[in-house]
Design an enzyme around this catalytic site. Structure first.
Site, PDB file in Angstrom:
ATOM      1  N   HIS A 151       0.781  -1.237   0.000  1.00 43.39           N
ATOM      2  CA  HIS A 151       0.000   0.000   0.000  1.00 43.39           C
ATOM      3  C   HIS A 151       0.820   1.299   0.000  1.00 43.39           C
ATOM      4  O   HIS A 151       0.703   2.140  -0.889  1.00 43.39           O
ATOM      5  CB  HIS A 151      -0.898   0.042   1.248  1.00 43.39           C
ATOM      6  CG  HIS A 151      -1.698  -1.185   1.469  1.00 43.39           C
ATOM      7  ND1 HIS A 151      -2.851  -1.454   0.783  1.00 43.39           N
ATOM      8  CD2 HIS A 151      -1.529  -2.239   2.314  1.00 43.39           C
ATOM      9  CE1 HIS A 151      -3.366  -2.592   1.198  1.00 43.39           C
ATOM     10  NE2 HIS A 151      -2.580  -3.093   2.127  1.00 43.39           N
ATOM     11  N   ASP A 152       1.573   1.503   1.077  1.00 39.95           N
ATOM     12  CA  ASP A 152       2.079   2.852   1.364  1.00 39.95           C
ATOM     13  C   ASP A 152       3.114   3.414   0.381  1.00 39.95           C
ATOM     14  O   ASP A 152       3.129   4.634   0.144  1.00 39.95           O
ATOM     15  CB  ASP A 152       2.632   2.908   2.798  1.00 39.95           C
ATOM     16  CG  ASP A 152       1.524   2.747   3.826  1.00 39.95           C
ATOM     17  OD1 ASP A 152       0.352   2.989   3.478  1.00 39.95           O
ATOM     18  OD2 ASP A 152       1.824   2.380   4.979  1.00 39.95           O
TER      19      ASP A 152
END
Ligand code: BDR
Ligand code: CA
Length: 316
Positions: A245-246
């Protein structure tokens, strides 16, 4: 004139995927000028996230990075954590030494405020990768900084993918919906990396292998983190690898063309018990609510992993 390097503050709750985002930023000095890292309570409590942020900087050979501790709990509710995803330490997968680099004494929220007041207006981008508590608290405490923010590029929310911590909500928004509500209503230019985009960037076996092939300590650490982190999502979604994700936040700053989405209205559900933390995204434009966010829906996964691998390799 080049837009690079962009001055950014990473606001984070590391987290193996947060760790990869920090490494991507540190491996990209031509594009990213990292002013500081502010930890927030999220995946694990603040004591852990602020320690993990420093472990990551040390792994990257960058003990000079300024790391601050921010808020230790959401604005209005008790903290929900995600040890079931990230492990007891938040950064499980490989044993790392206790960091020796300092945690800055200043509160992370005050660092955000001071930095935005010091730097020229419109030159600092905020990159939240955890609950939005620090950012919203800074906006509440110092409303004058809101118009000085260049952009917020955040990981959080979902529309087609709906929820990962509840059936309706994504973790970062769910943990502090009141903070998310403040940020989404702030009027700041907002770019959102929701699960719809991040679930496209999966750590498949060959992509994991590319890190292992570094043949150095950093490669071993990254492989340890990613091996651990993905087991949860592979089991849950039956996918070919865990979603990273990040780092999409940082990848977007470096190569925005890797992502596509729509500029739409996004509002946060704070009231309903059932759908608390939901990002109500008007993807189809069925309301006349004002557009406030560039909401990504797709990602070039190969391009993303080529960039990530190349930049993290540089740090080794
Ligand atoms: C988000 O939640 C955290 O567990 C991850 O680090 C990421 O920021 C994904 O929902
Ligand atoms: Ca995170």
């Amino acid at each position: 004139m080049s837009d690079f390097p962009r001055k950014i503050i990473i606001d984070t709750d590391p987290g193996q995927d947060d760790a990869m985002a920090i490494l991507l930023a540190l491996g990209s000095p031509e594009e990213i000028d990292l002013l500081g890292i502010v930890a927030v309570a999220g995946n694990v409590p603040i004591e852990r996230t602020s320690e993990n942020a420093r472990k990551i900087c040390e792994v990257a050979g960058r003990p000079d990075v300024l790391v601050f501790a921010g808020c230790d709990r959401p604005m209005a509710h008790t903290l929900v954590t995600a040890e079931h995803v990230h492990g007891k330490t938040g950064l499980d997968g490989i044993e790392l030494p206790t960091p020796t680099m300092p945690l800055q004494k200043q509160h992370g929220v005050d660092f955000i405020i001071e930095t935005l007041r010091r730097e020229a207006p419109g030159t600092v981008t905020l990159c939240p990768m955890g609950p939005l508590t620090n950012i919203a608290t800074a906006f509440e405490k110092a409303p004058d900084i809101v118009e000085r923010v260049q952009e917020i590029v955040l990981m959080g929310g979902a529309y087609f993918e709906v929820g990962n911590i509840t059936p309706a909500a994504e973790f970062n928004i769910y943990v502090d919906p009141e903070a998310a509500d403040i940020v989404f209503k702030s009027g700041v230019k907002l770019t959102v990396m929701p699960l719809d985009a991040t679930h496209k960037v999966l750590v498949t076996a060959p992509r994991l292998q590319a890190f292992k092939e570094f043949g150095n300590h950093l490669g071993e650490v990254v492989a340890g983190w990613l091996d651990f982190f993905e087991r949860f999502d592979i089991e849950k979604y039956g996918s070919k690898g865990g979603p990273l994700h990040d780092p999409t936040v940082i990848a977007y700053l470096i190569k925005p063309g890797l992502f596509s989405g729509r500029f739409i209205n996004v509002e946060i559900e704070t009231q309903s018990k059932l759908t608390r933390g939901m990002t109500v995204a008007d993807w189809w434009g069925v309301t006349d609510r004002p557009k406030n966010a560039m909401f990504m829906g797709d990602a070039d996964a190969d391009g993303f992993f080529d960039l990530l691998t190349e930049r993290v390799r540089r740090l080794g």
